[in-house]
Scaffold this motif. Structure first.
Motif, PDB file in Angstrom:
ATOM      1  N   HIS A  24     -62.305  -4.420   0.806  1.00 54.20           N
ATOM      2  CA  HIS A  24     -61.252  -3.408   0.344  1.00 54.20           C
ATOM      3  C   HIS A  24     -61.705  -2.060   0.723  1.00 54.20           C
ATOM      4  N   ASP A  56     -56.898  -4.928   0.424  1.00 56.91           N
ATOM      5  CA  ASP A  56     -55.948  -4.453  -0.412  1.00 56.91           C
ATOM      6  C   ASP A  56     -54.873  -3.859  -0.095  1.00 56.91           C
ATOM      7  N   ARG A  57     -53.742  -4.067  -1.013  1.00 58.75           N
ATOM      8  CA  ARG A  57     -52.518  -3.155  -0.819  1.00 58.75           C
ATOM      9  C   ARG A  57     -51.849  -2.708  -2.272  1.00 58.75           C
ATOM     10  N   ALA A  58     -51.637  -1.547  -2.456  1.00 56.11           N
ATOM     11  CA  ALA A  58     -51.256  -0.869  -3.851  1.00 56.11           C
ATOM     12  C   ALA A  58     -52.238  -1.062  -4.697  1.00 56.11           C
ATOM     13  N   GLN A  59     -53.660  -1.078  -4.568  1.00 57.85           N
ATOM     14  CA  GLN A  59     -54.681  -1.606  -5.634  1.00 57.85           C
ATOM     15  C   GLN A  59     -55.055  -0.284  -6.132  1.00 57.85           C
ATOM     16  N   ASP A  66     -52.475   1.132   1.747  1.00 52.18           N
ATOM     17  CA  ASP A  66     -52.101  -0.159   2.624  1.00 52.18           C
ATOM     18  C   ASP A  66     -53.256  -0.388   3.674  1.00 52.18           C
ATOM     19  N   THR A  68     -53.862  -2.732   5.524  1.00 51.30           N
ATOM     20  CA  THR A  68     -53.562  -3.197   6.658  1.00 51.30           C
ATOM     21  C   THR A  68     -52.879  -2.171   7.740  1.00 51.30           C
ATOM     22  N   ALA A  69     -52.012  -1.296   7.227  1.00 53.87           N
ATOM     23  CA  ALA A  69     -51.426  -0.452   8.044  1.00 53.87           C
ATOM     24  C   ALA A  69     -52.161   0.507   8.569  1.00 53.87           C
ATOM     25  N   PHE A  82     -49.894  -8.850   6.835  1.00 58.45           N
ATOM     26  CA  PHE A  82     -50.684  -9.078   5.703  1.00 58.45           C
ATOM     27  C   PHE A  82     -49.977 -10.086   4.795  1.00 58.45           C
ATOM     28  N   ASN A 103     -44.366  -9.097  -4.270  1.00 57.33           N
ATOM     29  CA  ASN A 103     -44.900  -7.837  -3.523  1.00 57.33           C
ATOM     30  C   ASN A 103     -44.866  -6.639  -4.215  1.00 57.33           C
ATOM     31  N   TYR A 108     -53.938  -8.473  -2.986  1.00 51.67           N
ATOM     32  CA  TYR A 108     -55.258  -8.572  -2.219  1.00 51.67           C
ATOM     33  C   TYR A 108     -55.086  -9.840  -1.348  1.00 51.67           C
ATOM     34  N   ALA A 111     -55.411 -10.195   6.534  1.00 52.59           N
ATOM     35  CA  ALA A 111     -54.434  -9.540   7.695  1.00 52.59           C
ATOM     36  C   ALA A 111     -54.872  -9.887   8.904  1.00 52.59           C
TER      37      ALA A 111
END
Length: 272
Positions: A24, A56-59, A66, A68-69, A82, A103, A108, A111
């Motif tokens: 992460h 991680d996304r929005a953790q 984000d 991945t982005a 993702f 979402n 987690y 990606a």
């Protein structure tokens, strides 16, 4: 980086494939997560297709980023996807990801990022082990952990030499169960066109990863733990069926990235 050159009368295309367990985005030096560090680590890979694990996304623990982005922007890659394995935070409170309705929560998973256009996506769910398993945790010793569900993302990417199937996954830490997941992943990829490559953290050494998948490792380099790697847990495996169309491995590297307890693994393929 895609490199076009002429060798004799043939045009040679260099394609870089990479896998990276991000942890992460956490730095081992201070435990912090910074977007700039993730950007620098990923940009250094210069990968045309990159598989990421422990994303991680929005953790809250990673600043609601984000990842991945951020990684896609670092590679100037127009295509990324993702796939969540769990909703919530691993090691704390979580549940398996069920549907797009989840979402809006912290997520987690894994990606896949590509500089090439993607012709087709495929997502495969890999169930968690049904029992808790002992895991060694620093400063805590052996503890029983509940296994997380896993997921695989596959994409048929449109390279200058034609379609290539690339997939990524992060297999279970539970011995034997990761073998079962690996075999399920390989079976699922048979529905997509050759040549086929599987990137990711197998939680298996190179020998068992090859033996139980039947696929050929394109790199033999230790990747874990990152400060002084002794084991290879991260792999780039190629299906022997159609592998000749992948080209030739001309360079392999596993640089120290400044984040994560794994080193990334990069494989350069020259295709003529």
């Amino acid at each position: 980086m895609i490199i076009l050159a002429r060798r004799g009368l043939a045009r040679v295309v260099s394609v870089h494939l990479a896998t990276f367990n991000l942890l992460h985005g956490r730095s081992l030096s201070d435990g912090a997560v910074h977007a700039e560090r993730v950007t620098a680590a990923v940009a250094d890979l210069d990968a045309d297709v990159l598989g990421l694990q422990e994303v991680d996304r929005a953790q809250p623990r990673s600043g609601l980023l984000d990842l991945t982005a951020i990684a896609a922007e670092a590679l100037h890659a127009p295509v990324h996807r993702f796939a969540a394995a769990v909703v919530g935070t691993p090691g704390e409170t979580w549940q398996p990801w069920r549907s797009a309705d989840d979402n809006i929560h912290p997520l987690y998973g894994i990606a896949l990022i590509s500089r090439f256009p993607v012709l087709r996506w495929q997502i495969t769910q890999l169930p968690a082990a049904p029992v808790r398993s002992p895991v060694y945790v620093p400063h805590a010793g052996l503890i029983l952990l509940k296994d997380e569900p896993r997921v695989m993302i596959a994409a048929v990417v449109d390279t200058p030499h034609g379609p290539l199937t690339v997939a990524t996954t992060h297999l279970s830490f539970v011995p034997g169960w990761n073998v079962r997941q690996l075999r399920a992943a390989v079976r699922a990829l048979r529905a997509l066109p050759a040549p086929r490559v599987l990137l990711g953290d197998r939680n298996l050494p190179a020998g068992p990863a090859r033996a139980f998948s039947g696929w050929k490792p394109l790199a033999r380099v230790p990747t874990y733990p990152s400060p002084a790697p002794r084991a290879q847990l991260d792999h780039v495996l190629a299906d022997p069926r159609g592998a000749a169309r992948l080209g030739t491995v001309v360079h392999v590297r596993a640089p120290q990235a400044g984040i994560s307890d794994h080193r990334p693994l990069v494989v350069q393929l020259d295709q003529a």
